[in-house]
Design a protein around this motif. Sequence first.
Motif, PDB file in Angstrom:
ATOM      1  N   HIS A  71      36.269  28.064  43.505  1.00  0.00           N
ATOM      2  CA  HIS A  71      35.750  29.225  44.227  1.00  0.00           C
ATOM      3  C   HIS A  71      35.751  29.070  45.743  1.00  0.00           C
ATOM      4  N   ARG A  72      35.828  27.847  46.238  1.00  0.00           N
ATOM      5  CA  ARG A  72      35.786  27.641  47.692  1.00  0.00           C
ATOM      6  C   ARG A  72      37.166  27.343  48.267  1.00  0.00           C
ATOM      7  N   LEU A  73      37.888  26.446  47.638  1.00  0.00           N
ATOM      8  CA  LEU A  73      39.195  26.038  48.158  1.00  0.00           C
ATOM      9  C   LEU A  73      40.348  26.797  47.517  1.00  0.00           C
ATOM     10  N   GLY A  74      40.101  27.458  46.405  1.00  0.00           N
ATOM     11  CA  GLY A  74      41.161  28.215  45.751  1.00  0.00           C
ATOM     12  C   GLY A  74      42.226  27.355  45.098  1.00  0.00           C
ATOM     13  N   ASP A  75      41.944  26.093  44.873  1.00  0.00           N
ATOM     14  CA  ASP A  75      42.895  25.198  44.210  1.00  0.00           C
ATOM     15  C   ASP A  75      42.619  25.276  42.711  1.00  0.00           C
ATOM     16  N   LEU A  76      43.219  26.269  42.050  1.00  0.00           N
ATOM     17  CA  LEU A  76      42.894  26.544  40.661  1.00  0.00           C
ATOM     18  C   LEU A  76      43.349  25.431  39.725  1.00  0.00           C
ATOM     19  N   GLN A  77      44.492  24.818  40.009  1.00  0.00           N
ATOM     20  CA  GLN A  77      44.955  23.754  39.131  1.00  0.00           C
ATOM     21  C   GLN A  77      44.052  22.532  39.216  1.00  0.00           C
ATOM     22  N   ALA A  78      43.608  22.179  40.428  1.00  0.00           N
ATOM     23  CA  ALA A  78      42.662  21.066  40.560  1.00  0.00           C
ATOM     24  C   ALA A  78      41.352  21.383  39.844  1.00  0.00           C
ATOM     25  N   ALA A  79      40.929  22.637  39.917  1.00  0.00           N
ATOM     26  CA  ALA A  79      39.710  23.030  39.208  1.00  0.00           C
ATOM     27  C   ALA A  79      39.897  22.886  37.701  1.00  0.00           C
ATOM     28  N   ILE A  80      41.032  23.327  37.179  1.00  0.00           N
ATOM     29  CA  ILE A  80      41.290  23.222  35.741  1.00  0.00           C
ATOM     30  C   ILE A  80      41.300  21.765  35.303  1.00  0.00           C
ATOM     31  N   ASP A  81      41.946  20.904  36.081  1.00  0.00           N
ATOM     32  CA  ASP A  81      41.995  19.480  35.732  1.00  0.00           C
ATOM     33  C   ASP A  81      40.585  18.876  35.693  1.00  0.00           C
ATOM     34  N   THR A  82      39.750  19.248  36.648  1.00  0.00           N
ATOM     35  CA  THR A  82      38.385  18.704  36.697  1.00  0.00           C
ATOM     36  C   THR A  82      37.546  19.224  35.541  1.00  0.00           C
ATOM     37  N   ASN A 132      38.532  31.432  33.060  1.00  0.00           N
ATOM     38  CA  ASN A 132      38.592  32.313  34.235  1.00  0.00           C
ATOM     39  C   ASN A 132      39.677  31.878  35.210  1.00  0.00           C
ATOM     40  N   ALA A 133      39.830  30.565  35.385  1.00  0.00           N
ATOM     41  CA  ALA A 133      40.860  30.062  36.303  1.00  0.00           C
ATOM     42  C   ALA A 133      42.257  30.424  35.802  1.00  0.00           C
ATOM     43  N   TYR A 134      42.498  30.275  34.510  1.00  0.00           N
ATOM     44  CA  TYR A 134      43.809  30.672  33.959  1.00  0.00           C
ATOM     45  C   TYR A 134      44.013  32.176  34.105  1.00  0.00           C
ATOM     46  N   PHE A 135      42.938  32.951  33.971  1.00  0.00           N
ATOM     47  CA  PHE A 135      43.049  34.402  34.161  1.00  0.00           C
ATOM     48  C   PHE A 135      43.472  34.710  35.592  1.00  0.00           C
ATOM     49  N   GLN A 136      42.887  34.008  36.557  1.00  0.00           N
ATOM     50  CA  GLN A 136      43.260  34.224  37.952  1.00  0.00           C
ATOM     51  C   GLN A 136      44.695  33.806  38.228  1.00  0.00           C
ATOM     52  N   LEU A 137      45.184  32.825  37.484  1.00  0.00           N
ATOM     53  CA  LEU A 137      46.585  32.423  37.600  1.00  0.00           C
ATOM     54  C   LEU A 137      47.529  33.370  36.868  1.00  0.00           C
ATOM     55  N   ARG A 138      46.976  34.407  36.234  1.00  0.00           N
ATOM     56  CA  ARG A 138      47.719  35.404  35.466  1.00  0.00           C
ATOM     57  C   ARG A 138      48.397  34.793  34.242  1.00  0.00           C
ATOM     58  N   ASN A 139      47.889  33.683  33.819  1.00  0.00           N
ATOM     59  CA  ASN A 139      48.334  33.088  32.557  1.00  0.00           C
ATOM     60  C   ASN A 139      47.384  33.591  31.475  1.00  0.00           C
ATOM     61  N   TYR A 140      47.584  34.851  31.087  1.00  0.00           N
ATOM     62  CA  TYR A 140      46.619  35.510  30.224  1.00  0.00           C
ATOM     63  C   TYR A 140      46.597  34.932  28.815  1.00  0.00           C
ATOM     64  N   GLU A 141      47.721  34.490  28.329  1.00  0.00           N
ATOM     65  CA  GLU A 141      47.749  33.891  26.998  1.00  0.00           C
ATOM     66  C   GLU A 141      46.898  32.623  26.963  1.00  0.00           C
ATOM     67  N   GLN A 142      47.040  31.771  27.992  1.00  0.00           N
ATOM     68  CA  GLN A 142      46.254  30.539  28.021  1.00  0.00           C
ATOM     69  C   GLN A 142      44.778  30.836  28.283  1.00  0.00           C
ATOM     70  N   ALA A 143      44.514  31.820  29.114  1.00  0.00           N
ATOM     71  CA  ALA A 143      43.120  32.209  29.351  1.00  0.00           C
ATOM     72  C   ALA A 143      42.466  32.659  28.054  1.00  0.00           C
ATOM     73  N   ARG A 144      43.205  33.448  27.278  1.00  0.00           N
ATOM     74  CA  ARG A 144      42.659  33.909  26.004  1.00  0.00           C
ATOM     75  C   ARG A 144      42.473  32.738  25.033  1.00  0.00           C
ATOM     76  N   ALA A 145      43.397  31.790  25.037  1.00  0.00           N
ATOM     77  CA  ALA A 145      43.280  30.631  24.151  1.00  0.00           C
ATOM     78  C   ALA A 145      42.045  29.798  24.499  1.00  0.00           C
ATOM     79  N   GLU A 146      41.798  29.583  25.791  1.00  0.00           N
ATOM     80  CA  GLU A 146      40.615  28.806  26.197  1.00  0.00           C
ATOM     81  C   GLU A 146      39.338  29.547  25.847  1.00  0.00           C
ATOM     82  N   ALA A 147      39.328  30.864  26.043  1.00  0.00           N
ATOM     83  CA  ALA A 147      38.135  31.640  25.707  1.00  0.00           C
ATOM     84  C   ALA A 147      37.886  31.643  24.197  1.00  0.00           C
TER      85      ALA A 147
END
Length: 402
Positions: free
Chosen positions: A128-139, A162-177
Amino acid sequence: MSRTRPTTERGLVRHAAGVVLLLVALTGCRTDIQSGIDEANDLLYREQYVAADQLYRRLLKRLEAAGELDDEGEGQRLLILDRLGKVNSIYLHDANAAIGYYQLLVRLYPKSEQAIAARSTIADIYHHRLGDLQAAIDTYQKLISDFPTHAEARRGQLQMANAYFQLRNYEQARAEAEQLVNRWPKSDEAVQARFQIANSYYVQARIPQAVATYERLLEDQPPPSLAALVLFELGNCFQELDQPERALAYYYACLNDHPDPLTVQRRIQKIRARLSNIRPLPQIELPDYLRQRLANPGDGGVRPRLQVSDGSGVMHEQFVPGVPQLAPKGGPQSSTGSDPTLTPETPTTAPPPTPPTKASPPSASPPPANATPPSKKAPAPAPPKPAPEPAPPTAPDETPAP
């Protein structure tokens, strides 16, 4: 022999004295560290964040210079690292410094509760602060794998979706949810995950799947704030399906609890402007949960108005059957279908007209048909006298009676 013994005794005495001095020094050091922590905490409570940060840093350097620490020293260092992370993240807005202190805390105390919270905070800063979505997902993934049963794991799973949703990877976002829903079906995070699943269908233009998921979520009676968001999205779905009348009902249903009521009012106004140009509609079919919500929306009900035809091409207002009435602040609804105001109010019954006490001149327009008759009639003008009947003919020698 006599000389050796005193020398040995003197050496033991010196060694004991040195140990005592070291213990005194260490005790004094611990006392100084604790008093410094207390002073830094006081600065923090007085909102002197820069001074508190500087003092915490000096105390950390003193502890690191002391070498190996005992349990008390380890506890002091853990507390100082946690405070430095919070001060830089929350008050000084130095994201990189906060990450550095939190990472040091995780490395030194990996199994502590503070380390679990620190990992979650690091991921949030990336997200949410740095916008590094992949680093957030890894953490988030590291946190979930190391502490799968912790409450932060559920939260991390939702944030990762939510991070995958922001990356527009909707299939993976749905899988995680969906994974979150399957692992923790009764949790609050699972409710939000289902909302995210429905959103992913909507942005992929898979409207029927989105509608089905939104409606299943409403059947479980989510909190009012989330229910309002779901109703709003259902209104958007029915607009996409070219059902503006039904969309209007959903927008009215979410208006009271939606966090952005102005946006909802704009959607209502836009649809109301279209309603006069669509096919005649005597009524619309609404699910039971929506009728109940429209009938009991909290402080008062709302009844959406629809434009319908009487068969002659003239459009009239008609209410959705089975739900209460929309009573605009500006007065009765106009025949054009546009509200004076879009804010619904509890319907009220107009009081009967006050009975007149004196006769008044007749109005140019007739009174309404449903007006309540006055309890005391005004004096009416006297009816005209009938014309006198002609007297019967009299004989010539007779004199008419007076």
